[in-house]
Design a protein around this motif. Structure first.
Motif, PDB file in Angstrom:
ATOM      1  N   GLY A  64      32.970  34.862  17.241  1.00 23.51           N
ATOM      2  CA  GLY A  64      32.428  36.221  17.188  1.00 23.51           C
ATOM      3  C   GLY A  64      32.856  36.983  15.948  1.00 23.51           C
ATOM      4  N   LEU A  65      34.016  36.636  15.375  1.00 24.60           N
ATOM      5  CA  LEU A  65      34.520  37.314  14.170  1.00 24.60           C
ATOM      6  C   LEU A  65      33.945  36.732  12.882  1.00 24.60           C
ATOM      7  N   GLY A  66      33.062  35.706  13.011  1.00 18.67           N
ATOM      8  CA  GLY A  66      32.437  35.134  11.817  1.00 18.67           C
ATOM      9  C   GLY A  66      33.298  34.126  11.099  1.00 18.67           C
ATOM     10  N   ALA A  67      34.323  33.580  11.788  1.00 19.08           N
ATOM     11  CA  ALA A  67      35.230  32.654  11.124  1.00 19.08           C
ATOM     12  C   ALA A  67      34.531  31.370  10.703  1.00 19.08           C
ATOM     13  N   VAL A  68      33.543  30.900  11.499  1.00 18.49           N
ATOM     14  CA  VAL A  68      32.883  29.629  11.217  1.00 18.49           C
ATOM     15  C   VAL A  68      32.162  29.671   9.875  1.00 18.49           C
ATOM     16  N   GLU A  69      31.475  30.770   9.602  1.00 18.22           N
ATOM     17  CA  GLU A  69      30.752  30.883   8.336  1.00 18.22           C
ATOM     18  C   GLU A  69      31.705  30.837   7.149  1.00 18.22           C
ATOM     19  N   HIS A  70      32.860  31.536   7.276  1.00 17.02           N
ATOM     20  CA  HIS A  70      33.837  31.529   6.182  1.00 17.02           C
ATOM     21  C   HIS A  70      34.448  30.147   5.994  1.00 17.02           C
ATOM     22  N   LEU A  71      34.757  29.510   7.107  1.00 19.09           N
ATOM     23  CA  LEU A  71      35.370  28.190   7.023  1.00 19.09           C
ATOM     24  C   LEU A  71      34.402  27.167   6.435  1.00 19.09           C
ATOM     25  N   TYR A  72      33.118  27.315   6.741  1.00 23.99           N
ATOM     26  CA  TYR A  72      32.124  26.390   6.204  1.00 23.99           C
ATOM     27  C   TYR A  72      32.141  26.387   4.676  1.00 23.99           C
ATOM     28  N   LYS A  73      32.343  27.576   4.072  1.00 27.44           N
ATOM     29  CA  LYS A  73      32.383  27.668   2.607  1.00 27.44           C
ATOM     30  C   LYS A  73      33.609  26.958   2.034  1.00 27.44           C
ATOM     31  N   LEU A 102      26.220  26.492  16.235  1.00 26.27           N
ATOM     32  CA  LEU A 102      26.230  27.121  14.914  1.00 26.27           C
ATOM     33  C   LEU A 102      26.480  26.089  13.818  1.00 26.27           C
ATOM     34  N   LEU A 103      27.337  25.107  14.095  1.00 26.44           N
ATOM     35  CA  LEU A 103      27.617  24.071  13.101  1.00 26.44           C
ATOM     36  C   LEU A 103      26.355  23.269  12.788  1.00 26.44           C
ATOM     37  N   ARG A 104      25.514  23.037  13.813  1.00 21.61           N
ATOM     38  CA  ARG A 104      24.248  22.341  13.557  1.00 21.61           C
ATOM     39  C   ARG A 104      23.354  23.164  12.650  1.00 21.61           C
ATOM     40  N   GLU A 105      23.325  24.465  12.911  1.00 28.59           N
ATOM     41  CA  GLU A 105      22.488  25.341  12.089  1.00 28.59           C
ATOM     42  C   GLU A 105      22.967  25.370  10.644  1.00 28.59           C
ATOM     43  N   LEU A 106      24.282  25.290  10.460  1.00 28.72           N
ATOM     44  CA  LEU A 106      24.850  25.300   9.106  1.00 28.72           C
ATOM     45  C   LEU A 106      24.767  23.934   8.430  1.00 28.72           C
ATOM     46  N   ASP A 107      24.329  22.915   9.193  1.00 33.62           N
ATOM     47  CA  ASP A 107      24.244  21.546   8.686  1.00 33.62           C
ATOM     48  C   ASP A 107      25.580  21.086   8.125  1.00 33.62           C
ATOM     49  N   VAL A 108      26.617  21.212   8.944  1.00 34.20           N
ATOM     50  CA  VAL A 108      27.966  20.905   8.505  1.00 34.20           C
ATOM     51  C   VAL A 108      28.213  19.392   8.421  1.00 34.20           C
ATOM     52  N   THR A 109      27.333  18.574   9.068  1.00 36.55           N
ATOM     53  CA  THR A 109      27.575  17.129   9.111  1.00 36.55           C
ATOM     54  C   THR A 109      27.609  16.504   7.719  1.00 36.55           C
ATOM     55  N   ASN A 110      26.758  16.968   6.836  1.00 30.65           N
ATOM     56  CA  ASN A 110      26.705  16.397   5.482  1.00 30.65           C
ATOM     57  C   ASN A 110      28.039  16.589   4.768  1.00 30.65           C
TER      58      ASN A 110
END
Length: 840
Positions: A64-73, A102-110
């Motif tokens: 909820g705090l948006g940590a996933v988006e920051h960590l993805y970068k 959310l990880l699927r949407e960010l396409d983190v697998t690549n």
């Protein structure tokens, strides 16, 4: 000169000394992920890892705090420590469903796959594979990992020195191979050797995952061949032989079970003695799950005929029979299913039948419905096309429990119980025994089932048991014909076909055929036969059978009786019935008021029996009235008085005619037209009066016509006899003056009924004569048909064999019998004269 002192260099004015930052709020730490300082980023990621590790609620908070988006970068950050710590957070958080989405949407697998190089830091490999393992549960992620080339690095990591990397990698592969595309791909990438290597791991979790993966991919035949080439079967058998690895035995058996499905692989196991080892292990095992899975593996493998032979050679039947004696219901079910599969081998069927049927019969009394279903299914396969096994069932007292199974809760149990009973019915002594135990009554419930398989087998069983008259009577008496007729409406082709078959069999006797017609079977069958898709051979045969055993209705509907349709007592002609019209019984017609409609002509050349079904006459003694009654009065009193009773009354009255009035007895029998008021009709059925004139006709033709030497002479003489009794020869030009209608009306008025015995008719037209000809011809064995035409026309057709001038026997020729204008003349069928006779 003094010594120069070196000055210290002061730090730049825009740079702070290192600061120790502490925070107790996750929001602050998430904000720190935007810092340009590598050290701050690394410490922030580490703090988030520890926070997420504490539970799922914390993971949701960070999401909820948006940590996933920051960590993805940060996954592609240049600093290895920052990148490593970010991947660690992802590895922990990916277990949460919303995070995975959310990880699927960010396409983190690549990004994760790019971190899987063998030389990469082991911590990175551990958490990257952990994240992929969590995500690979979803189908869309499976596709992405495959398309992005993730399989090959994952397989290489199976040889990693780190056990966590191995565990995560094999778990990810296990999820991926659930998709058949990935299953084929890992085989091409030579996944089997590293998977077999994992079986040597000291960690049971890794061994278990490796076995689970092998179990999935070994469902593929090519993979099974590779397993044999890589000596995998030896590895698997060693695990079974090691009691310390008992927690892996179930999963090992699952892999071996797949291997058993391949003939080539099974032969390899057999040649090396592995199959004997396997069966020996199973025989001594007392673990229900192992026993159950072993039986299931045998069931799957036994679908192949060659494998069944190998199983038989290795005496797998002994194992299956021993499993029936276990305390586990699940094992009993699996063993029964394996027995069902092995029955396809005739030798196995023989062994299992003699030794296993008594055990199976005992299990029919189980309270477990699943056991009951599996057992009765095995009995079905054992008794199909095996009279000896059917005898074993009977000797094991299996009939009663099988009939009780018809009340089971599971449709599969009911349908297979019916199938077994039907198999037993092929032997007459057993069929008779089941009939005496009320099999037809027991089948009524299944006939009312909503399950199409139960309906189909129940109808089939009715056809099997309905070949006996007593069984048909029982089914009729217990109300089973109604549900059977309803099955004719079924949209299921098999149900409809078997129902038609059962109706055809049950329609073999007149009473059952009449009841089936009353229930609407004829209308339904006619409708079925009008449809190209729905009709079948049985529907056509059933319609014909019902009509052949209900000749009044056949003649009324079809307007035709063949030479094989023998008219017997009780037949009546009520005219052509309209499509969809209601066909009434003779008793129902007898209750109708006298009308001006066409008379119903009936046949009854049988003296009336004075039994409980006949109307009982009560003779009263009347001291006040005289007995001035003649035989004619007696006949008028009640037309249904038996002839013998009438003659008795006539004789008794005539005895006193020679005496004087004063010599008459004081007590006389009063028999007057009022006798009808004293008829006791309690518990009586309507019985048509006998036709004494028709009886005389039959006696006459039997004496005068039957002795004639040729069929042609008999036909001609009978035609002349019929014409003589029905008003004689009629001039063709005077046909309109042949007033037969007036005579018929007089008979109806005399009888006060629409029903007229054919012997009462003295002036008969075409259809009267044709009917009488058919009745008499049937009595003396002349084959003829009866055909109804229009406008009160009807005629008879006979087949006569002619001889050529050289004495050769020619094919029979069909003739129309002339009964009106030139009685006895035979008109060749298809000629102008024959056609004219039908149309006049």
């Amino acid at each position: 000169m003094g010594k120069k002192v070196k000055k210290e260099q002061s730090p730049p004015k825009d740079v702070f000394d290192p600061l120790l930052i502490e925070s107790k709020t996750p929001a602050t730490v998430v904000l720190m992920l935007s810092s340009p300082e590598n050290e701050v980023l690394a410490k922030a990621c580490d703090a988030l890892y520890k926070y997420a590790l504490k539970g799922d609620e914390n993971k949701v908070t960070l999401l909820g705090l948006g940590a996933v988006e920051h960590l993805y970068k940060l996954l592609s950050h240049e600093d290895p420590l920052v990148r490593r710590n970010a991947i660690m957070v992802f590895g922990i958080m990916a277990s949460n469903h919303d995070v995975k989405k959310l990880l699927r949407e960010l396409d983190v697998t690549n990004s994760l796959i790019s971190q899987l190089a063998p030389e990469e830091d082991l911590v990175v490999l551990e958490f990257a594979t952990l994240c992929l393992a969590h995500m690979a549960v979803e189908y869309t992620t499976k596709v992405k990992i495959f398309e992005q080339g993730g399989l090959e690095p994952l397989i290489k990591l199976l040889g990693s020195p780190d056990p966590d990397v191995k565990k995560n990698s094999v778990e990810c592969i296990y999820h991926l191979v659930q998709d058949f595309q990935n299953c084929a791909a890992v085989r091409e990438l030579n996944v089997i050797p590293p998977l077999l290597g994992l079986l040597e791991s000291e960690y049971p979790g890794i061994q278990s995952l490796a076995l689970q993966t092998l179990e999935v991919i070994s469902k593929d035949r090519e993979t099974r061949i590779l397993l044999g080439e890589n000596k995998a079967l030896d590895c698997l058998l060693k695990i079974l032989e090691n009691n310390e690895l008992s927690d892996l035995h179930i999963e090992t058996l699952a892999v071996l079970g797949n291997c058993l499905e391949d003939v080539h692989t099974l032969q390899q196991i057999q040649l090396t003695g592995g199959l004997k080892k396997l069966l020996s292990f199973l025989e001594v095992s007392t673990v229900p799950d192992i026993q159950k899975n072993a039986a299931k593996a045998i069931t799957k493998a036994a679908y192949d005929s060659e494998i069944r032979k190998i199983f038989h050679w290795e005496e797998v039947e002994k194992l299956l029979l021993s499993l029936l004696d276990t305390n586990s219901d699940e094992v009993k079910v699996a063993a029964s299913q394996a027995i069902s599969a092995m029955c396809e081998n005739l030798d196995s069927k023989c062994v299992l039948g003699l030794q296993g049927i008594p055990q199976l019969v005992q299990l029919l009394s189980s309270d477990n419905e699943e056991v009951k279903e599996a057992v009765v299914t095995a009995l079905t396969n054992l008794t199909t096309a095996s009279p000896r096994n059917a005898s074993v069932v009977v000797k094991a007292e299996g009939i009663d429990p099988l009939m009780n199974t018809l009340k089971a809760q599971r449709d599969g149990a009911i349908s297979n119980a019916i199938a077994v009973l039907t198999n037993l019915s092929l032997q007459e002594p057993y069929r008779v025994r089941m009939q005496s135990q009320g099999i037809m009554s027991a089948l009524v419930g299944p006939l009312c089932s909503t399950n199409s398989q139960v309906q189909s087998r129940a109808a089939f069983a009715v056809a099997a048991f309905g070949c006996d008259a007593d069984a048909r009577t029982e089914l009729r008496n217990v109300g089973g014909l109604g549900p059977l007729v309803e099955l004719l409406h079924s949209k299921n082709e098999e149900v409809r076909r078997n129902a038609c078959w059962a109706v055809m069999v049950c329609g073999s006797d007149e009473l059952t055929a009449i009841e089936l017609c009353r229930l609407g079977a004829l209308d339904i069958l006619e409708e079925i036969n009008l449809s190209r898709k729905r009709k079948n051979k049985f529907s056509e045969a059933a319609l014909e059978k019902l009509l052949d055993n209900n000749l009044p209705q056949k003649y009324s509907r079809m307007g035709y009786l063949s030479s094989s349709n023998i008219i017997t007592n009780g037949f009546y002609d009520c005219g052509q019935i309209k499509h969809g019209g209601i066909f009434l019984s003779l008793e129902e017609l007898s209750k109708q008021e006298l009308t001006d409609r066409r008379a119903i002509i009936f046949i009854n050349a049988k003296p009336q029996e004075n039994d409980h079904k006949a109307i009982k006459f009560k003779i009263s003694v009347n001291r006040r009235k005289s007995a001035k009654t003649s035989a004619l009065d007696l006949r008028r009193a009640d037309l249904r008085l038996p002839r013998e009773l009438v003659m008795y009354f006539f004789f008794y009255v005539r005895k006193g005619k020679g005496k004087k009035e004063e010599e008459k007895p004081k007590e006389v029998i009063q028999v007057t037209p009022t006798v009808q008021e004293e008829i006791n009709v309690e518990n009586s059925l309507w019985v048509p009066p006998p036709d004494f004139i028709l009886m005389d006709y039959i006696n006459d033709v039997s004496k005068t016509i039957l002795p004639l030497t040729s069929t042609r002479e008999q036909v001609v003489a009978l035609a002349q006899f019929v014409a003589d009794k029905m008003g004689g020869t009629v001039e063709r030009e005077q046909l309109h003056n042949f007033c037969w209608e007036l005579g018929m009306s007089a008979i109806e008025f005399e009888l006060k009924s629409n029903i007229v015995p054919i012997g009462k008719i003295k002036r008969g037209t075409f259809y009267h004569r044709a009917l009488l000809f058919k009745v008499l011809a049937d009595r003396i064995g002349i084959g003829c048909s009866l055909v109804r035409g229009r406008y009160n026309r009807a005629w008879n057709e006979v087949k006569l064999v002619e001889y050529s001038p050289k004495g050769l026997l020619l094919p029979p020729q069909e003739y129309v019998v002339e009964l009106m204008f030139e009685p006895g003349r035979l008109l060749k069928q298809g000629t102008a004269k024959a056609d004219q006779y039908k149309r006049i």
